[in-house]
Each structure stands twice: as C-alpha cells, then as structure tokens.
Design a protein around this motif. Structure first.
Motif, PDB file in Angstrom:
ATOM      1  N   GLY A   2      -4.168   3.559   7.926  1.00 10.98           N
ATOM      2  CA  GLY A   2      -3.713   3.428   6.549  1.00 10.98           C
ATOM      3  C   GLY A   2      -4.683   4.076   5.566  1.00 10.98           C
ATOM      4  N   TRP A  16       0.820  -1.231   0.000  1.00  7.17           N
ATOM      5  CA  TRP A  16       0.000   0.000   0.000  1.00  7.17           C
ATOM      6  C   TRP A  16       0.842   1.264   0.000  1.00  7.17           C
ATOM      7  N   SER A  72      12.636  12.007   3.292  1.00  5.80           N
ATOM      8  CA  SER A  72      11.843  10.781   3.238  1.00  5.80           C
ATOM      9  C   SER A  72      12.202  10.045   1.957  1.00  5.80           C
ATOM     10  N   GLY A  73      11.406   9.052   1.619  1.00  9.88           N
ATOM     11  CA  GLY A  73      11.742   8.307   0.418  1.00  9.88           C
ATOM     12  C   GLY A  73      10.524   7.578  -0.095  1.00  9.88           C
ATOM     13  N   GLY A  74      10.818   6.443  -0.603  1.00  8.47           N
ATOM     14  CA  GLY A  74      11.928   5.543  -0.476  1.00  8.47           C
ATOM     15  C   GLY A  74      12.510   5.438   0.934  1.00  8.47           C
ATOM     16  N   GLN A 100      -1.082   5.379  13.076  1.00  9.04           N
ATOM     17  CA  GLN A 100      -1.606   6.140  11.938  1.00  9.04           C
ATOM     18  C   GLN A 100      -2.477   5.210  11.101  1.00  9.04           C
TER      19      GLN A 100
HETATM   20  C1  LIG Z   1       6.387   6.685   1.991  1.00  9.09           C
HETATM   21  S1  LIG Z   1       7.156   6.303   3.513  1.00  9.09           S
HETATM   22  C2  LIG Z   1       8.865   6.725   3.210  1.00  9.09           C
HETATM   23  C3  LIG Z   1       9.787   6.517   4.392  1.00  9.09           C
HETATM   24  C4  LIG Z   1      10.083   5.078   4.762  1.00  9.09           C
HETATM   25  N1  LIG Z   1      10.273   4.231   3.638  1.00  9.09           N
HETATM   26  C5  LIG Z   1       8.994   4.527   5.642  1.00  9.09           C
HETATM   27  O1  LIG Z   1       8.167   3.743   5.161  1.00  9.09           O
HETATM   28  O2  LIG Z   1       8.956   4.902   6.804  1.00  9.09           O
HETATM   29  C6  LIG Z   1       6.636   7.596   4.643  1.00  9.09           C
HETATM   30  C7  LIG Z   1       5.536   7.247   5.599  1.00  9.09           C
HETATM   31  O3  LIG Z   1       4.333   7.027   4.885  1.00  9.09           O
HETATM   32  C8  LIG Z   1       3.665   5.931   5.450  1.00  9.09           C
HETATM   33  N2  LIG Z   1       2.736   5.385   4.474  1.00  9.09           N
HETATM   34  C9  LIG Z   1       3.060   4.870   3.277  1.00  9.09           C
HETATM   35  N3  LIG Z   1       1.946   4.452   2.619  1.00  9.09           N
HETATM   36  C10 LIG Z   1       0.892   4.725   3.420  1.00  9.09           C
HETATM   37  C11 LIG Z   1      -0.523   4.517   3.311  1.00  9.09           C
HETATM   38  N4  LIG Z   1      -1.076   3.950   2.231  1.00  9.09           N
HETATM   39  N5  LIG Z   1      -1.292   4.920   4.347  1.00  9.09           N
HETATM   40  C12 LIG Z   1      -0.747   5.494   5.447  1.00  9.09           C
HETATM   41  N6  LIG Z   1       0.584   5.717   5.610  1.00  9.09           N
HETATM   42  C13 LIG Z   1       1.385   5.325   4.609  1.00  9.09           C
HETATM   43  C14 LIG Z   1       4.807   5.011   5.810  1.00  9.09           C
HETATM   44  O4  LIG Z   1       4.420   4.015   6.735  1.00  9.09           O
HETATM   45  C15 LIG Z   1       5.807   5.975   6.393  1.00  9.09           C
HETATM   46  O5  LIG Z   1       5.527   6.183   7.751  1.00  9.09           O
END
Ligand SMILES: C[S@@+](CC[C@H](N)C(=O)[O-])C[C@H]1O[C@@H](n2cnc3c(N)ncnc32)[C@H](O)[C@@H]1O
Ligand SMILES: Nc1nc2[nH]cc(C(=O)O)c2c(=O)[nH]1
Ligand code: SF4
Ligand SMILES: [Mg+2]
Length: 240
Positions: free
Chosen positions: A189, A39, A80-82, A187
């Motif tokens: 999803g 996701w 952030s990333g990645g 948080q």
């Molecule tokens: C895109 S990630 C990038 C940083 C790192 N790879 C990580 O996952 O922590 C940034 C944050 O967005 C959250 N995230 C990504 N997809 C999500 C979704 N569909 N719903 C809620 N949070 C999401 C991740 O869990 C993370 O805390």
C-alpha cells in the motif's frame, strides 16, 4: 445507447500494476464507487471533490476521444475507477467497440458487483479489500464472481490484494487459500497518496517489507509481489 460516467481519460501510459504490468495502455476512469477505502488513491472518483468534471459519455464518444488522444499508439484500454462494475450495458457496448478495432479491454474492480460483460473482458483484475481499507468483503458475491469466471474459462482473471499491515497480509492469505487456482498478486500500500515529490524510497521500503513476509511463507510460493510501478516513476502524479 447507455452512457458511461467518465471522470478522466489518459495515456498512453504503462500499466503499473498486476498481471499485465509493463504493457502500454490507455486509461478510462469511471465515476462512482460502492466502497470508500480509507487509503483510496483515486478518492476523487467518489468523494464529490471532482464531480463537476464527470461527463456522461456514449461508448462511441469515449472511443473517439481515445483515438484523438493517442491515434493508433496503443492496443490496450484499461478501465478503472471508481468501480467500473457499477456500469451496466454501456460498458458491454464499449468493450465490443474495442474488440471491433482489435483492441484489448482490461478492467480493475474490487469484486463487489457482477456484470454479464465480465465474460467479454480480456484482462480482469479483481482486487478485494483488506481490513485496513475499512471495507468488508461480501464473500457470497465474490464467490459467485469467481465461480462464474472459472466456469467459462475464457477471461484472463487475476486477484490482487493491497497490503498495508500484518492483518491485511492474513486477509490476503485467506483470499489465496480460497481461490488457489487463480493467479495471485500482492501489492504494498501507498500510505500517503497526497505527498508531493519523490516517494519512491518510501514505497520501496514497503515493497521490501512485503518481499520479506512472502520469502519466509510457504503458503505464498505461487504469489507474485509487485510494486505500483507507475508510482515509483511518477509518484503521486494524477493521470499517469
Ligand atoms: C483506485 S482502484 C479502482 C478500481 C477498483 N475500485 C479497485 O479498487 O480495484 C485501482 C487499484 O488501486 C489500488 N489502490 C488504491 N489505493 C491504493 C493505495 N493507497 N496503495 C496501493 N494501491 C492502491 C486498488 O486496490 C486497486 O487495485
Ligand atoms: N500507470 C497506471 N497503472 C495503473 N494500474 C491500475 C491503476 C488504477 O488506478 O486502477 C493504474 C493507474 O492509475 N496508472
Ligand atoms: S474500491 Fe477502489 S476506487 Fe473504490 S474506494 Fe476502494 S480503492 Fe478506491
Ligand atoms: Mg491508480
């Protein structure tokens, strides 16, 4: 100097998640991830679809571009990333550059890799991934990251777990039990990261679902449940 693969830079915006929610920040998003969460809301950082947009940048070039974008209208840069933890000394150099200007460095990572520069980060968010992501946690690596950080007592770290379903919630509890002294965030999803238009109603329903689980759970007395604030305001828009 070691270069950093940058897929996008944006801001100023408002940090929408976790321990420093609400703070004005710039974003630097690095390319590449060692995970591929089912996701992921930023899959363009690793699925190849935006590979042509990646720029290999010197830390000083990133700094210059942030200043060009925003002048002095920010005090925090969120990386952030990645997974920014895939990047070695270039990131350490970039963080030193931020500090030399009196700017704060915030990092978003999943806790699958350690870097020495973690010690220099001002706000470090570790976000281990629950079962619905399809990823599995390397507990040895996560333990060693949390141990290293606790031993120095210098970095403001927190844990943030995204929860989609009951199994994810149990996973989140296991994280909180394992590291009880670390500030802990939950948080909900976002179940459709491609939907266009206003998704706030759907997100708020999931927030209420998560509120209700925490409210009746005495093991969650210290947890904080937060939405993705930017997604409530700007929905699935990129670069916000
Ligand atoms: C895109 S990630 C990038 C940083 C790192 N790879 C990580 O996952 O922590 C940034 C944050 O967005 C959250 N995230 C990504 N997809 C999500 C979704 N569909 N719903 C809620 N949070 C999401 C991740 O869990 C993370 O805390
Ligand atoms: N406003 C805003 N806040 C965020 N907090 C974490 C984000 C991320 O994608 O890592 C994010 C993001 O993409 N936008
Ligand atoms: S770890 Fe982060 S960036 Fe990587 S796939 Fe998962 S949510 Fe996306
Ligand atoms: Mg995001």
């Amino acid at each position: 100097m070691s270069k950093i693969p940058v897929i996008e830079m944006f801001g100023p915006t408002i940090q929408g998640e976790g321990a420093v929610i609400g703070v004005k920040t710039m974003f630097v998003r690095t390319y590449g991830c060692d995970y591929h969460c089912s996701w992921c809301d930023s899959a363009f950082t690793w699925d190849g679809s935006a590979k042509a947009k990646v720029r290999m940048m010197e830390p000083a070039e990133i700094m210059a571009e942030l200043l060009e974008l925003a002048g002095d209208n920010f005090n925090c840069v969120t990386i952030s990333g990645g997974n920014p933890a895939l990047i070695g000394e270039g990131m350490g150099e970039f963080i030193s550059m931020l500090h030399a200007r009196g700017l704060q460095a915030a990092i978003e990572t999943q806790g699958s890799r350690w870097q020495e520069w973690f010690y220099e980060v001002d706000v470090l968010t570790i976000s281990p991934k629950p079962p619905s992501s399809g990823m599995s946690t390397n507990w040895e690596v996560l333990d060693s990251i949390m141990n290293n950080l606790s031993a120095r007592n210098k970095v403001t770290q927190s844990l943030k777990v995204v929860v989609f379903d009951d199994m994810d919630y149990e996973y989140a509890k296991s994280i909180h039990r394992r590291y009880p002294l670390i500030p802990f965030f939950l948080q909900p999803g976002n179940e459709d990261v491609t939907e266009e238009g206003d998704i706030s109603g759907r997100l708020l329903e999931r927030l209420e679902w998560l509120f209700n689980k925490v409210i009746v759970d005495k093991e969650m007395n210290l947890a904080r449940v937060l939405p993705q604030l930017h997604a409530l305001i700007w929905h699935n828009k990129r670069g916000k």
